[in-house]
Write an enzyme that holds these catalytic residues in place. Structure first.
Site, PDB file in Angstrom:
ATOM      1  N   PRO A   2     -44.074 100.652  28.707  1.00  0.00           N
ATOM      2  CG  PRO A   2     -42.676 102.293  27.846  1.00  0.00           C
ATOM      3  CD  PRO A   2     -42.670 101.015  28.593  1.00  0.00           C
ATOM      4  CD  GLU A   3     -49.646  98.122  28.613  1.00  0.00           C
ATOM      5  OE1 GLU A   3     -50.783  97.966  28.145  1.00  0.00           O
ATOM      6  OE2 GLU A   3     -49.359  97.823  29.784  1.00  0.00           O
ATOM      7  CE  LYS A  58     -46.987  95.901  24.529  1.00  0.00           C
ATOM      8  NZ  LYS A  58     -46.525  94.850  25.450  1.00  0.00           N
ATOM      9  NE  ARG A 259     -46.402  89.890  31.703  1.00  0.00           N
ATOM     10  CZ  ARG A 259     -46.363  90.547  30.537  1.00  0.00           C
ATOM     11  NH1 ARG A 259     -46.362  89.904  29.400  1.00  0.00           N
ATOM     12  NH2 ARG A 259     -46.326  91.862  30.528  1.00  0.00           N
TER      13      ARG A 259
END
Ligand SMILES: [Zn+2]
Length: 285
Positions: A2-3, A58, A259
């Site tokens: 979740p951001e 976050k 990433r």
């Protein structure tokens, strides 16, 4: 993970449900998810009214009337459900906060956590976070300075929580796409115009995602039609080998800064210098 938009959605949906209400009970199924002995946790949490919820980066802060607060980081795989015992999803719950017959369930907290802190300790934790993308203090000029000072790829810059707080793997891809920037574009090469455009697009993508409920898979309560509404709007993230909605070129996935970065090689090549673009194109073929 979740951001900012996902946590902001939780904040907006939870605020009217839990603020001003006392926590009547708590169950800890996984002691590793909290940071103090269960006995101390129970003593400090039960009968405390939640006076305010707040998002920082976050993380979500549940401010208690005692001045202490619960700091939530869902990390990878964590989510929340609010409802009755009968409504609760058939999943392992690590922490539970009860409000009479309604309960807030914290699920999937393997790396994630809910920590009890004094007000000053919580402030200290938040002090390490970079500026919020929506902060009024983040002017185009300040953003330009921040970009120019760092020698990072755009992807790494946006993921660095000590510079900007709240953006993760998904929205960094989406913001780069909307700004027409290659995720490997170097921040120190940004012009003032690039910085202005990036700031505008960053806020516009995040705002749109918040209004659509972010990308979480699971609803937060029975009848929740907001959460997860943004999933189908993603332009590049997690869309490798699928055609770009804008130009039809296949989306590429490439590892950048350890990433996964997803981008359209056609729509996002314009901001690279000719030499860098040639080098990157060679690598991509
Ligand atoms: Zn494209």
């Amino acid at each position: 993970m979740p951001e900012l938009p996902e946590m902001e959605t939780y904040l907006r949906l939870l605020t009217p449900r839990v603020t001003g209400r006392p926590i009547t009970d708590t169950i800890i199924e996984r002691e590793k998810s909290i940071n103090v002995p269960v006995q101390q946790w129970t003593r400090d949490v039960v009968q405390q009214t939640i006076v305010k919820l707040e998002r920082r980066g976050k993380t979500l802060l549940f401010h208690l009337q005692s001045g202490k607060c619960l700091l939530l980081h869902l990390m990878l795989g964590g989510w929340m459900f609010y409802g009755t015992e009968k409504e609760r999803p058939n999943r392992t719950v690590q922490v539970q906060l009860s409000f009479g017959d309604q309960h807030l369930y914290f699920i999937g907290l393997r790396l994630g956590y809910l920590h009890l802190h004094s007000a000053s300790a919580a402030e200290e934790k938040s002090a390490a976070l970079g500026i919020d993308p929506f902060s009024p203090q983040l002017t185009a000029e300040r953003f330009y300075e921040l970009l120019r000072r760092k020698r990072k790829t755009m992807k790494a810059f946006m993921l660095d929580q000590s510079l900007l707080s709240g953006i993760g793997n998904c929205y960094s891809d989406e913001i780069c796409f909307e700004a027409g920037m290659h995720p490997q574009f170097k921040t120190e090469n940004c012009s003032q115009g690039d910085a202005e455009k990036l700031l505008y697009m960053m806020r516009s993508v995040l705002r749109e995602a918040i209004l659509s409920g972010g990308y979480m898979d699971e609803p937060m309560f029975v009848g929740d039609t907001l959460t997860g509404g943004y999933s189908e709007n993603l332009r590049v993230h997690d869309r490798a080998d699928q055609p770009c909605h804008r130009c039809g070129t296949n989306i590429i996935m490439k590892e950048i800064a350890s990433r996964k970065a997803y981008f359209c090689p056609n729509c996002q090549s314009k901001k690279l210098s000719n030499r860098a673009a040639a080098g990157i194109r060679e690598e991509e073929q």
